[in-house]
Scaffold this motif. Structure first.
Motif, short mmCIF file in Angstrom:
data_model
loop_
_atom_site.label_atom_id
_atom_site.label_comp_id
_atom_site.label_asym_id
_atom_site.label_seq_id
_atom_site.Cartn_x
_atom_site.Cartn_y
_atom_site.Cartn_z
N TYR A 120 -0.59 3.11 6.53
CA TYR A 120 0.12 1.93 6.26
C TYR A 120 1.55 2.07 7.19
CZ TYR A 120 2.28 -2.11 4.16
OH TYR A 120 3.12 -3.46 3.80
N PRO A 121 2.07 0.97 7.67
CA PRO A 121 1.67 -0.35 7.69
C PRO A 121 0.58 -0.89 8.81
CG PRO A 121 3.68 -0.39 8.57
CD PRO A 121 3.61 0.98 8.21
N TYR A 122 0.33 0.08 9.60
CA TYR A 122 -0.39 -0.11 10.94
C TYR A 122 -1.87 -0.84 10.39
CZ TYR A 122 3.41 2.59 12.86
OH TYR A 122 4.59 3.04 13.29
N GLY A 170 9.31 -4.14 16.57
CA GLY A 170 8.22 -3.47 17.24
C GLY A 170 7.04 -3.33 16.16
N GLU A 171 6.02 -2.56 16.50
CA GLU A 171 4.68 -2.61 15.65
C GLU A 171 4.82 -2.47 14.24
OE1 GLU A 171 0.55 -2.62 16.04
OE2 GLU A 171 2.01 -2.90 17.58
N PHE A 172 6.08 -1.45 13.89
CA PHE A 172 6.38 -1.15 12.43
C PHE A 172 6.85 -2.48 11.80
CE2 PHE A 172 7.94 0.22 8.50
CZ PHE A 172 7.19 1.54 8.14
N GLN A 173 7.75 -3.26 12.33
CA GLN A 173 8.14 -4.27 11.97
C GLN A 173 7.36 -5.49 11.90
OE1 GLN A 173 9.68 -2.43 14.41
NE2 GLN A 173 11.18 -1.59 12.84
N VAL A 174 6.31 -5.60 12.81
CA VAL A 174 5.48 -6.89 12.73
C VAL A 174 4.44 -6.72 11.52
CG1 VAL A 174 3.78 -5.95 14.41
CG2 VAL A 174 4.37 -8.57 14.11
N ARG A 196 12.16 -2.03 4.49
CA ARG A 196 11.60 -3.22 3.92
C ARG A 196 10.58 -2.87 3.01
NH1 ARG A 196 11.22 -9.18 5.89
NH2 ARG A 196 9.34 -10.03 4.77
N ILE A 197 10.50 -3.19 1.61
CA ILE A 197 9.52 -2.92 0.78
C ILE A 197 8.54 -4.17 0.59
CG2 ILE A 197 8.78 -2.24 -1.45
CD1 ILE A 197 10.24 -0.36 0.14
N ASN A 198 9.17 -5.13 0.52
CA ASN A 198 8.44 -6.50 0.67
C ASN A 198 9.58 -7.54 1.05
OD1 ASN A 198 9.57 -7.58 -1.59
ND2 ASN A 198 8.26 -6.41 -2.90
N GLU A 199 8.94 -8.96 1.19
CA GLU A 199 10.07 -9.84 1.83
C GLU A 199 11.56 -10.07 0.98
OE1 GLU A 199 9.28 -14.15 0.47
OE2 GLU A 199 7.01 -13.17 0.40
N LYS A 200 11.57 -9.30 -0.45
CA LYS A 200 12.71 -9.60 -1.09
C LYS A 200 13.52 -8.19 -1.62
CE LYS A 200 11.53 -14.00 -3.32
NZ LYS A 200 11.18 -14.41 -4.78
N GLY A 221 2.91 -8.03 6.17
CA GLY A 221 2.37 -7.35 4.87
C GLY A 221 0.73 -7.18 5.02
N PRO A 222 0.26 -6.29 4.18
CA PRO A 222 -1.32 -5.97 4.04
C PRO A 222 -2.32 -7.10 4.25
CG PRO A 222 -0.34 -5.56 1.93
CD PRO A 222 0.85 -6.03 2.84
N GLU A 223 -1.96 -8.37 3.60
CA GLU A 223 -2.77 -9.52 3.67
C GLU A 223 -2.93 -10.22 4.90
OE1 GLU A 223 -4.82 -9.96 0.96
OE2 GLU A 223 -3.93 -8.18 0.02
N ARG A 224 -1.64 -10.21 5.58
CA ARG A 224 -1.87 -11.31 7.03
C ARG A 224 -1.67 -10.22 8.12
NH1 ARG A 224 2.20 -14.64 8.20
NH2 ARG A 224 0.69 -15.96 9.10
#
Length: 509
Positions: free
Chosen positions: A261-263, A204-208, A105-109, A213-216
């Motif tokens: 990233y993304p942690y 897992g942690e990577f998925q969440v 996943r890069i972003n939601e789309k 994403g970096p904002e939320r």
């Protein structure tokens, strides 16, 4: 002269005892742990805390999701011929391994698609037209980045937009190209429309973190760390007959407060709090390195991105893991609550070979001993068809080693269709024998680092569960180093020791 001789003799005797200890003579632990795991706290496991994933857009399309794409026009599935290394086609009526894609996943789309042989789907730019869809890249780039466009009001229908701006379509004889222009009316004869179905995924942690994403993600994770486990939990643990906790952590904790990233940062501060609370309530801590770079087992709790198990295949992943052990031991070595450092949780055979595990365990042991001579070093047996004594030769040459074994009455066909009494009989007949085999007079102490009270008995009563738990405790109390229940809190009652204690299923005092 006689006094000097006695002093010399006593000194030699002391030295002999120390040498014997350091070369594998089993030394009785200072006390037996009766511990509980703090699973799902500093390392995400979705079944424990599913609410962490609430609010993620397209949360069925997280890293590691495994979708199938069936053409609505032809009824055939997109497929990586021979599992990868050649063209993407649509010529199969049944979805199986070659028809299953794994998402990055890069972003939601926007996503990368990985195929069975681990190559990435992309556009073939070598023939000049750039519309042929292939799976030949070993790493993703711009040519391997696609957008999934869902039909408004029906998320099961999608179109796949290629990096050239056109949509994938299925042509005659199952040929797939990226050259469909324009909008779609989502009709059944539209060659650019696919029915998507998900066959698997990871939580897992990577998925969440990547999902939010970096904002939320920073806000979501820090709120979780500050509320899921608090000081009152340590008080509850101490008041209910427990004397320890086993805390799973991920490798990125050593880079806190700015992990890669993304942690997101903040888990180290939470672990600091755990040590403060443990010291206040007289609780011992086992730190368990549950996740290492590349993943040691391909499961969600190792924070794998897509189920790949790559740890140990390069010296770099081993050294990064050793550096985490070094960091954690150095940070907490002086705490009276720091009882043991578990070097790695559940490496899976055969991908994790005994050779690579022994190499890492030796280096990790040295990292611990650089900072502490008293902290126990836990070595978790590999999962799979291995001998429970396979780490004994390594342990003989090291001081303060403990072997960690994990047991569940799940995840194996042998437990299918067993009654409550048959499960209990199995424990006394088989499980006790397994623990006895791993416990030898001159071998390392044994720790049951994970066990649970869930089973596959439909309609089991509270009395059935209580008898089952009492049998488990009777057997696991024989472990020379102790045990740790999985886990303190969970979304499912019988996985939660807190719930089990509060509702009378488990009594330790």
């Amino acid at each position: 002269m006689e006094i000097n001789s006695r002093i010399l003799l006593l000194g030699l005797l002391f030295l002999f005892c120390m040498v014997s200890f350091s070369h594998g003579k089993r030394v009785k632990p200072r006390f037996r742990l009766k511990a509980v795991n703090l699973g799902g706290w500093l390392l995400t496991e979705g079944y424990i805390t599913p609410s962490l994933f609430d609010g993620i857009p397209n949360k069925d399309l997280l890293d590691g999701a495994q979708p199938l794409f069936k053409s609505v026009a032809t009824g055939k599935y997109l497929c990586a011929e021979t599992g990868g290394g050649t063209n993407i086609v649509a010529n199969r009526t049944v979805g199986s391994a070659w028809e299953t894609f794994t998402l990055w996943r890069i972003n939601e789309k926007t996503f990368n698609f990985r195929v069975y042989n681990r190559q990435f789907v992309g556009l073939d730019m070598t023939n000049g037209n750039g519309v042929d869809v292939v799976a030949i890249a070993d790493a993703p780039g711009k040519s391997e980045t696609f957008e999934i466009v869902r039909k408004p009001g029906n998320s099961s229908l999608v179109r796949i937009k290629a990096p050239n701006g056109f949509f994938l379509q299925v042509k005659a004889k199952g040929v797939v190209t990226a050259d469909f222009a324009g909008k779609s009316k989502w009709k059944k004869n539209d060659p650019s429309v696919f029915e998507i179905s998900n066959t698997g995924g990871l939580l897992g942690e990577f998925q969440v973190t990547n999902g939010h994403g970096p904002e939320r993600a920073p806000q979501i994770m820090r709120e979780h760390w500050n509320t899921f486990i608090v000081e009152d939990d340590f008080k509850f643990i101490a008041e209910n007959g427990l004397n320890g906790v086993r805390i799973p952590v991920g490798w990125w904790i050593a880079s806190d407060p700015t992990p890669p990233y993304p942690y997101v940062g903040g888990s180290l501060e939470a672990l600091d709090n755990a040590f403060s609370w443990a010291e206040k309530y007289g609780i011992k801590i086992v730190i368990s390195l549950h996740s290492v770079p590349g993943s040691q087992n391909g499961w969600a709790h190792s924070s794998t991105r897509d189920g790949t198990q790559a740890w140990g295949k390069t010296d770099d992943t081993i050294q990064q893991s050793v550096d985490v052990i070094d960091f954690l031991t150095a940070r907490y070595a002086k705490s009276p609550s720091f009882y043991a450092m578990e070097l790695l949780n559940e490496p899976k055979a055969p991908e994790a070979t005994l050779e690579m595990v022994n190499k890492f365990y030796t280096l990790g042991y040295d990292a611990v001993r650089k900072h502490s001579s008293t902290v126990y070093v836990l070595l978790n047996n590999r999962l799979g068809k291995v001998d429970d004594r396979e780490l004994f030769p390594l342990a003989r040459g090291l001081k303060g080693i403990v072997i960690d074994l994990h047991y569940y009455s799940l995840f194996n066909t042998r437990y299918y269709n067993l009654t409550a009494q048959q499960n209990i009989d199995y424990l006394y007949r088989n499980r006790s024998r397994e623990i006895a085999y791993a416990t030898t007079s001159n071998g390392p102490p044994v720790f049951i680092g994970e066990w649970g009270a869930e089973w596959l008995v439909d309609g089991a009563s509270q009395e059935d569960y209580k008898r089952f738990v009492n049998a488990l405790l009777d057997i696991y109390n024989r472990a020379t180093f102790g045990w740790a229940f999985w886990t303190l809190k969970a979304n499912f009652n019988h996985w939660s020791m807190e719930w089990m204690i509060k509702n009378g299923y488990i009594k330790l005092n």
